[in-house]
Design an enzyme around this catalytic site. Structure first.
Site, PDB file in Angstrom:
ATOM      1  N   ASN A  41     -52.363  21.154   6.610  1.00  0.00           N
ATOM      2  CA  ASN A  41     -52.666  22.521   6.995  1.00  0.00           C
ATOM      3  C   ASN A  41     -52.312  22.760   8.472  1.00  0.00           C
ATOM      4  OD1 ASN A  41     -54.943  21.735   8.637  1.00  0.00           O
ATOM      5  ND2 ASN A  41     -56.154  21.550   6.770  1.00  0.00           N
ATOM      6  N   VAL A  42     -52.451  24.006   8.912  1.00  0.00           N
ATOM      7  CA  VAL A  42     -52.026  24.366  10.268  1.00  0.00           C
ATOM      8  C   VAL A  42     -52.742  23.523  11.312  1.00  0.00           C
ATOM      9  CG1 VAL A  42     -52.023  26.220  11.991  1.00  0.00           C
ATOM     10  CG2 VAL A  42     -51.369  26.716   9.625  1.00  0.00           C
ATOM     11  N   ARG A  44     -46.506  17.407   6.974  1.00  0.00           N
ATOM     12  CA  ARG A  44     -47.215  18.278   6.045  1.00  0.00           C
ATOM     13  C   ARG A  44     -48.681  18.352   6.442  1.00  0.00           C
ATOM     14  NH1 ARG A  44     -47.344  17.237   0.390  1.00  0.00           N
ATOM     15  NH2 ARG A  44     -48.308  19.313   0.465  1.00  0.00           N
ATOM     16  N   LYS A  64     -44.867  33.108   0.080  1.00  0.00           N
ATOM     17  CA  LYS A  64     -43.805  32.097   0.162  1.00  0.00           C
ATOM     18  C   LYS A  64     -44.119  30.868  -0.685  1.00  0.00           C
ATOM     19  CE  LYS A  64     -45.403  29.812   4.432  1.00  0.00           C
ATOM     20  NZ  LYS A  64     -45.628  28.475   3.856  1.00  0.00           N
ATOM     21  N   ASP A  65     -45.381  30.680  -1.085  1.00  0.00           N
ATOM     22  CA  ASP A  65     -45.757  29.557  -1.933  1.00  0.00           C
ATOM     23  C   ASP A  65     -45.699  29.888  -3.418  1.00  0.00           C
ATOM     24  OD1 ASP A  65     -46.268  27.977   0.290  1.00  0.00           O
ATOM     25  OD2 ASP A  65     -48.384  28.532   0.375  1.00  0.00           O
ATOM     26  N   ARG A 102     -57.375  28.416  -2.113  1.00  0.00           N
ATOM     27  CA  ARG A 102     -57.397  27.062  -1.556  1.00  0.00           C
ATOM     28  C   ARG A 102     -58.430  27.014  -0.439  1.00  0.00           C
ATOM     29  NH1 ARG A 102     -51.368  26.886   0.193  1.00  0.00           N
ATOM     30  NH2 ARG A 102     -51.958  24.886   1.100  1.00  0.00           N
ATOM     31  N   LEU A 152     -37.257  21.904   3.904  1.00  0.00           N
ATOM     32  CA  LEU A 152     -35.815  21.671   3.902  1.00  0.00           C
ATOM     33  C   LEU A 152     -35.067  22.863   4.498  1.00  0.00           C
ATOM     34  CD1 LEU A 152     -35.330  20.012   0.395  1.00  0.00           C
ATOM     35  CD2 LEU A 152     -35.674  18.906   2.608  1.00  0.00           C
ATOM     36  N   ARG A 153     -35.579  24.071   4.286  1.00  0.00           N
ATOM     37  CA  ARG A 153     -34.955  25.256   4.888  1.00  0.00           C
ATOM     38  C   ARG A 153     -34.997  25.171   6.409  1.00  0.00           C
ATOM     39  NH1 ARG A 153     -37.474  29.100   7.298  1.00  0.00           N
ATOM     40  NH2 ARG A 153     -39.460  28.464   6.385  1.00  0.00           N
ATOM     41  N   ARG A 154     -36.142  24.809   6.953  1.00  0.00           N
ATOM     42  CA  ARG A 154     -36.253  24.680   8.407  1.00  0.00           C
ATOM     43  C   ARG A 154     -35.404  23.531   8.915  1.00  0.00           C
ATOM     44  NH1 ARG A 154     -42.804  25.630   8.181  1.00  0.00           N
ATOM     45  NH2 ARG A 154     -42.754  27.913   8.301  1.00  0.00           N
ATOM     46  N   CYS A 159     -38.151  24.370  -3.829  1.00  0.00           N
ATOM     47  CA  CYS A 159     -38.245  23.721  -2.522  1.00  0.00           C
ATOM     48  C   CYS A 159     -37.354  22.491  -2.403  1.00  0.00           C
ATOM     49  CB  CYS A 159     -39.697  23.352  -2.212  1.00  0.00           C
ATOM     50  SG  CYS A 159     -40.345  22.048  -3.262  1.00  0.00           S
ATOM     51  N   ARG A 210     -51.433  19.916  11.474  1.00  0.00           N
ATOM     52  CA  ARG A 210     -50.119  19.812  12.107  1.00  0.00           C
ATOM     53  C   ARG A 210     -50.220  19.983  13.619  1.00  0.00           C
ATOM     54  NH1 ARG A 210     -45.928  22.766   7.836  1.00  0.00           N
ATOM     55  NH2 ARG A 210     -47.198  22.423   5.986  1.00  0.00           N
TER      56      ARG A 210
END
Length: 307
Positions: free
Chosen positions: A149-150, A147, A81-82, A9, A128-130, A240, A153
Site C-alpha cells: 500500500n501507499v 508493491r 485502474k484496478d 479493501r 510494467l507500464r511505469r 497487467c 511504499r
C-alpha cells in the site's frame, strides 16, 4: 430501508475511497444508512511478487465480488485502474465518480525530478507500464520491484531502500500527502494507467434499486474519458502483463485520447493519439488501439509476459 453495504479493501486509500462514496451517498439520500464491509484480498496479501505473476489486478476484486454474491455487501468501491477492462457476470459498473489528478508522481526525498536522478539511481515500481516509460526516458536507472500500500511504499523510500518511487498522484492527494509529490509525470509525455484517478462503484447487474441510489454520484465527463481508455485497453486485450497506458481529456464536445504500449524490458514505447466526438468514446478507443497495432504493438502484445 435496508442499509447499503460497501465492500472495500482494508488499505488506508481503499478505506478513504469507500468513506468518500458513503459520504456522497448520504448527501444524495438523507436518511440512507451506509455501512462499510472491509476485507482483505489476495492481491493485498501477496506483495512479494509482481501482479503479472500472480493473476493480475483482478485479484483485488474477487473477495469483494464474492461478498456481493453471498449477500454480505451490495456494492464495492474500487480504484478504476484496478478494475479489469471486462467485468465477469453478473457484475457491472454502477457509477464512476469525478476523477482526481490522473498523473503519476515521482516521489523522492532528495531529487525533485526524473531528470535530476543520478545515473544508476534505484527507482521502485512493479508497474510494467511505469517501468517501460522509465526505461524509455532514463535507461540508466536501476528499476526494483515495489508493491504494497501507499504507506508501505513510502516507508521503504524513507528507509533509504530507493532513491525514488513512482506512485499515483490521486492516492497521495486523497491521503493528504500531496507534499510528497516531487514531480508530476503528466500526459501526454507520460501516460497513466487506464482509468487512473477515478473511483468506480461495482454492483450486481440487475440490482435496479442500488443502481438508482448510485445514479446521482455518476460523473458524465469522467465516464466519457474512462470509457475511451477502457475500450482501448479492451481492444488490445490488455492486462497487467503488458504495459498499456492511456489518458483521455475533454475539450468542449471533443475528446482526445493518447495511448501507449510499451516493453518494460527494452524501454520501447509506442504512442498514438486521436480525437473524436465526446458522444463516441468507444469508437475513439478502438481507433487509437488500431493505430497502435499499425505501429507494431502486436509484437509486444503477443510476447510472453515480460517477467
Amino acid at each position: 430501508m435496508n442499509p447499503l453495504r460497501i465492500a472495500t479493501r482494508k488499505s488506508a486509500l481503499a478505506l478513504w475511497q469507500a468513506e468518500h462514496v458513503a459520504a456522497r451517498l448520504r448527501d444524495a439520500h438523507p436518511g440512507l444508512v451506509v455501512e462499510l464491509v472491509p476485507m482483505s484480498t489476495r492481491g493485498d496479501d501477496i506483495i512479494d511478487r509482481p501482479l503479472a505473476q500472480i493473476g493480475g489486478k483482478g485479484l483485488f476484486l474477487k473477495e469483494l465480488e464474492l461478498a456481493m454474491l453471498e449477500g454480505r455487501a451490495d456494492i464495492a468501491a474500487h480504484s478504476l485502474k484496478d478494475v479489469p477492462a471486462t467485468l465477469e457476470d453478473p457484475f457491472a459498473l454502477g457509477a464512476v465518480l469525478e476523477r482526481e489528478d490522473a498523473a503519476d508522481a515521482l516521489v523522492s526525498a532528495r531529487w525533485s525530478s526524473l531528470a535530476e536522478l543520478p545515473i544508476g539511481a534505484r527507482v521502485g515500481s512493479s508497474s510494467l507500464r511505469r517501468q517501460a516509460q522509465l526505461r524509455e526516458q532514463r535507461p540508466d536507472l536501476v528499476l526494483i520491484d515495489l508493491r504494497g500500500n501507499v504507506n508501505t511504499r513510502l516507508a521503504k523510500l524513507d528507509r533509504g531502500e530507493f532513491d525514488a518511487i513512482v506512485l499515483a498522484c490521486a492516492g497521495l492527494i486523497r491521503l493528504g500527502m500531496a507534499e510528497r509529490i516531487s514531480q508530476r509525470l503528466a500526459p501526454p509525455s507520460w501516460l497513466p494507467g487506464v482509468g487512473q484517478g477515478a473511483i468506480a462503484i461495482e454492483l450486481r447487474a440487475g440490482d435496479h434499486r442500488t443502481a438508482a441510489l448510485l445514479a446521482p454520484l455518476h460523473h458524465a465527463d469522467t465516464a466519457s474519458c474512462v470509457e475511451a481508455e477502457r475500450t482501448l485497453n479492451r481492444a488490445l486485450a490488455g492486462d497487467c502483463t503488458v504495459p498499456i497506458g492511456a489518458h483521455a481529456a475533454l475539450d468542449g464536445d471533443r475528446l482526445q485520447l493518447h495511448g501507449m504500449v510499451g516493453d518494460a524490458a527494452s524501454g520501447v514505447v509506442l504512442r498514438a493519439e486521436e480525437t473524436g466526438p465526446r458522444a463516441a468514446p468507444a469508437d475513439l478507443g478502438r481507433r487509437v488501439a488500431d493505430r497502435l497495432r499499425e505501429l507494431g504493438a502486436e509484437a509486444i502484445l503477443s510476447a510472453p509476459a515480460q517477467r
